[in-house]
Design an enzyme around this catalytic site. Structure first.
Site, mmCIF file in Angstrom:
data_model
loop_
_atom_site.group_PDB
_atom_site.id
_atom_site.type_symbol
_atom_site.label_atom_id
_atom_site.label_comp_id
_atom_site.label_asym_id
_atom_site.label_seq_id
_atom_site.Cartn_x
_atom_site.Cartn_y
_atom_site.Cartn_z
ATOM 1 C CB SER A 1 1.581 -4.937 2.729
ATOM 2 O OG SER A 1 0.738 -4.178 3.555
ATOM 3 C CG MET A 2 -3.256 -3.366 -1.070
ATOM 4 S SD MET A 2 -3.522 -1.657 -1.589
ATOM 5 C CE MET A 2 -4.908 -1.910 -2.713
ATOM 6 C CG ASP B 1 3.387 -6.977 10.405
ATOM 7 O OD1 ASP B 1 2.878 -5.837 10.524
ATOM 8 O OD2 ASP B 1 3.527 -7.544 9.314
ATOM 9 C CG HIS C 1 3.883 -4.465 7.536
ATOM 10 N ND1 HIS C 1 3.202 -5.659 7.440
ATOM 11 C CD2 HIS C 1 3.400 -3.669 6.539
ATOM 12 C CE1 HIS C 1 2.333 -5.591 6.434
ATOM 13 N NE2 HIS C 1 2.440 -4.408 5.871
ATOM 14 C CD1 TRP D 1 -2.735 1.676 0.710
ATOM 15 C CD2 TRP D 1 -1.597 2.113 2.595
ATOM 16 N NE1 TRP D 1 -3.264 2.816 1.272
ATOM 17 C CE2 TRP D 1 -2.595 3.114 2.422
ATOM 18 C CE3 TRP D 1 -0.761 2.177 3.700
ATOM 19 C CZ2 TRP D 1 -2.767 4.155 3.321
ATOM 20 C CZ3 TRP D 1 -0.929 3.212 4.607
ATOM 21 C CH2 TRP D 1 -1.918 4.194 4.412
#
Length: 265
Positions: free
Chosen positions: A95-96, A216, A245, A29
């Protein structure tokens, strides 16, 4: 610079480097394909062809007002794979990006894909686990002071200090993030948090590697990494103790070994 057109006429940037079995990298993201700068040399050196695009609204791609739902984003990814006629693809996402590859595999099937890697997964769906409150609080903070929010959040993203990540690297990440328009960040955050991918994960029919840090803060492991690995029919789960993360930076040497081992089968 190479671009391709999405089904709805959006022009998206991608990089295509090297020769060999294709690895397609899908970024996080608010970032761009530039986030993979530590993985690209490793993958290229191992004889892979590396393809990485900038998601719509990010990096050097067009910034349309619409199309930030997962169906459209999955169709964008499909358009790239079709454009380059890629086969035996290893999908690697962070992630995204893990949401996008999950919806791609559920929506378009695995005809072009042989393996999938989930790094710091945001699946199966955080809103289903914690409700809409956290995302709305984050969006309110972004709309109040976007640069300030990211500068406060960035050190935890890389678990700095103590992770070996310099302040210069943190600042560079924030600079990249702030080039992504607020309206794009808002739409993508709502998509990432608000879409339940439980059924999509169960439909993934390729071997998967799930790598997650137990520090995370963006994607708490008990809500994301562990359930993702359980829902995927054929998954190997790898825990990185103390990793945040941004493990593609902080754990890049270990990640390189794990990636190469899994991608080679």
């Amino acid at each position: 610079m190479p671009y391709f057109d999405t089904p709805d006429g959006n022009r998206q940037f991608y990089k295509d480097l090297g020769e060999g079995p294709p690895v397609v990298l899908v970024h996080a993201w608010s970032l761009s394909s530039a986030m993979w700068e530590y993985q690209l040399p490793v993958l290229l050196g191992a004889g892979y062809r590396c393809v990485a695009m900038d998601r719509r609204g990010h990096g050097r791609s067009d910034q349309p007002a619409t199309g930030y739902d997962l169906d459209t984003l999955a169709d964008d990814l499909a358009a790239l794979l079709d454009r380059l006629d890629l086969r035996d693809v290893r999908l690697v996402a962070h992630s995204m990006g893990t949401c996008e590859i999950t919806r791609y595999l559920a929506r378009h099937g695995s005809g072009r894909v042989s393996r999938a890697v989930y790094l710091g997964a945001m699946t199966p769906g955080l809103s289903a686990a914690v409700g809409p409150g956290p995302v709305e609080e984050t969006l309110a903070a972004l709309h109040a002071d976007r640069p300030g929010w990211f500068r406060e959040a960035a050190p935890a993203y890389f678990a700095a200090p103590g992770s070996g990540v310099s302040q210069a690297l943190v600042d560079d990440g924030v600079t990249t993030i702030l080039t992504t328009p607020l309206e794009v960040q808002t739409a993508c955050l709502r998509t990432t948090f608000g879409t339940d991918l439980t059924a999509d994960l169960a439909a993934v029919d390729v071997p998967a590697l799930v790598v997650h840090g137990d520090a995370d803060a963006s994607a708490p492991i008990e809500l994301t990494g562990r359930p993702t690995a359980k829902l995927l029919p054929d998954a190997r789960f790898v825990l990185y103790p103390g990793a945040p993360h941004g493990l593609y930076v902080t754990e890049r040497e270990r990640l390189a070994r794990d990636l190469l081992g899994f991608l080679a089968g």
